[in-house]
Design a protein around this motif. Structure first.
Motif, short mmCIF file in Angstrom:
data_model
loop_
_atom_site.label_atom_id
_atom_site.label_comp_id
_atom_site.label_asym_id
_atom_site.label_seq_id
_atom_site.Cartn_x
_atom_site.Cartn_y
_atom_site.Cartn_z
N SER A 55 0.83 -1.21 0.00
CA SER A 55 0.00 0.00 0.00
C SER A 55 0.86 1.26 0.00
N GLU A 156 -18.18 7.07 -1.38
CA GLU A 156 -16.93 6.36 -1.12
C GLU A 156 -16.88 5.86 0.32
N LYS A 159 -18.79 2.48 1.07
CA LYS A 159 -18.09 1.20 0.94
C LYS A 159 -17.53 0.75 2.28
N THR A 208 -19.67 3.11 -8.71
CA THR A 208 -19.64 2.88 -7.27
C THR A 208 -20.67 1.84 -6.86
N TRP A 356 -13.33 -5.31 -2.01
CA TRP A 356 -13.50 -3.91 -2.41
C TRP A 356 -12.32 -3.42 -3.25
N ILE A 357 -11.10 -3.56 -2.72
CA ILE A 357 -9.92 -3.02 -3.41
C ILE A 357 -9.64 -3.80 -4.69
N GLN A 360 -12.38 -3.08 -7.43
CA GLN A 360 -12.25 -1.73 -7.98
C GLN A 360 -11.03 -1.62 -8.88
N PRO A 380 -7.66 2.33 -6.83
CA PRO A 380 -7.47 2.53 -5.38
C PRO A 380 -6.03 2.90 -5.03
N ALA A 388 -11.89 9.21 -2.28
CA ALA A 388 -11.63 7.78 -2.44
C ALA A 388 -10.41 7.33 -1.64
N THR A 392 -10.16 4.40 1.79
CA THR A 392 -9.33 3.26 1.37
C THR A 392 -8.13 3.08 2.29
#
Length: 454
Positions: A55, A156, A159, A208, A356-357, A360, A380, A388, A392
């Motif tokens: 990340s 956003e 989520k 979304t 989710w990640i 997307q 992401p 966003a 995240t």
């Protein structure tokens, strides 16, 4: 010589091995490398390092590409060249604080925040539809102006709200052994998710809504939904999606741009085609950082939805494969955290964040490659957009907290020597031994407290 009657040296006879005896195998370097990689892969802190390091690298590389891709857009709007970069850097700084806070929060506190975050997200998403408060960007009524050039997109945060609230709901029902009944598995999870989807679709944000649907299916899959139930919910969602696509000319035009090689009549596929042009002109190692041609007004949304195309043009195939590898490592680490935990909330939350990640990223990259319709969702941690980026990074902090909380990882971290308060040598000074005695006294004081005192 001794040992020989004739005076000749004894003849050394070779010992014959049995025909069935196996010869010692030579050390294969490929097997040795595979064993080392497998050993490093199975370490307790592998998931922790992959989540944190992956990340971090994605965010830093995203900041670099946002600065490179947004300069021309900023100048065209009579803004400083670093305008979008400074806003993204500010959002990344705030997101880093949220990540650190989330990574240090206990699981109970995460579960306690589920309902407040859900209520706040629903309230903000309802405010978007009030005239004078909500604002439209690129045809989608999903934004709230905060003053100046700052805006917020509440969907956003929806989520994150669905992940936390859904994980807490399913965990409590699993503790009560209610998930074997399909009514308890669907209610109130599916109605609440459809409520969020309805608020999002009121603003016209189909991308979304797809991500939120993927999170819902991920939670149902982790909860062990039967195949018939899963297929039923999937059929309803697919039917609604087909209706929403066919009733919108804009969405039908985007669907027809899949695999397009020319802009078409009226330049309806202009963005999709120029994204392919950017990737094709990058080659193996790209044209160089900052040397993109498509960002000079040819590629719309170069620093947001199509930043992956600019990355391919400037950094080439090597850069795009590096981004894909980082997302793959992040997804694997999330699956590993969800699979190795015994806490149901951690399993559902980690699986929801990973879904989710990953979903997307797949939708964004698939649209840039021309394999999927353009959904208008950012990449992401990489694309421009503070709304966003903040939720995240908080979700990444959740994964880090869960990875640190694994039994093996917790034991490994506990065995590490402390930076402060440890004895550095047998003849250490009084200053070096002071913290050691203070820690010992603290432990004694904790042991001497009454049982009812915390």
């Amino acid at each position: 010589m001794p040992g020989s009657r004739t005076g000749r040296p004894p003849v050394q006879r070779t010992v014959r091995r049995p025909s069935g005896a196996s010869r010692p195998r030579r050390d294969n370097p490929v097997r040795r490398l595979h064993a080392r990689v497998q050993k490093a892969w199975d370490r307790p802190l592998t998931a922790y390092y992959l989540i944190f390091g992956g990340s971090l690298l994605i965010t830093v590389l995203g900041l670099v590409m946002v600065y490179s891709a947004s300069q021309i857009t900023a100048l065209q709007k009579s803004l400083p060249g670093s305008f979008f970069f400074r806003k993204q850097f500010l959002a990344a700084s705030i997101g880093a604080v949220l990540l650190l806070v989330a990574s240090r929060m206990p699981v109970k506190l995460h579960r306690a925040l589920a309902y407040p975050i859900l209520a706040g997200a629903v309230f903000l998403m309802a405010l978007v539809q009030i005239p004078g408060i909500g604002m439209s960007v690129n045809g989608n009524q999903n934004w709230i102006a905060l003053g100046g050039s700052f805006q917020i997109q509440p969907s956003e945060f929806g989520k994150l709200a669905l992940v936390l609230w859904g994980a807490d709901l399913l965990a409590r029902k699993q503790d009560k052994k209610l998930l074997s009944q399909w009514k308890h598995m669907l209610v109130p999870l599916v109605p609440a998710a459809f409520m969020l989807l309805g608020l999002i679709m009121l603003g016209g944000d189909m991308g979304t809504a797809i991500i939120l649907t993927a999170i819902l299916f991920g939670l149902l899959w982790l909860a062990g939904a039967p195949t018939r139930l899963f297929v039923g919910v999937l059929s309803v969602a697919a039917t609604l999606g087909v209706i929403l696509i066919k009733t919108s000319p804009n969405r039908m035009a985007r669907l027809q741009c899949i695999g397009a090689t020319d802009p078409g009549p009226g330049d309806s596929c202009w963005q999709a085609v120029h994204g392919i042009y950017a990737l094709a002109s990058g080659g193996i190692f790209g044209s160089g950082l900052g040397a993109s041609v498509e960002k000079w007004g040819q590629l719309p949304e170069a620093h947001t939805d199509f930043i992956f195309a600019v990355t391919g043009e400037e950094l080439g195939l090597a850069g795009t494969l590096s981004v894909l590898a980082l997302f793959a490592a992040l997804g694997y680490a999330g699956i590993r955290v969800a699979g190795r935990t015994e806490d149901p909330f951690v399993r559902y939350a980690a699986g929801g964040v990973t879904t989710w990640i990953t979903a997307q990223a797949v939708i964004n990259i698939g649209a840039v490659l021309g394999l999927l319709p353009i959904a208008g969702v950012p990449l992401p941690l990489f694309s421009y957009g503070g709304s966003a980026l903040l939720p995240t990074m908080f979700a990444i902090g959740l994964l880090i907290a869960f990875a640190r909380d694994e039994p093996a990882a917790r034991a490994t971290l506990a065995m590490r020597p402390r930076r402060f308060g440890r004895k550095r040598g047998a003849g250490g000074s009084a200053f070096a031994r002071g913290p050691r005695r203070w820690n010992t006294m603290r432990r004694r004081a904790s042991a001497a407290r009454p049982s009812g005192e915390r």
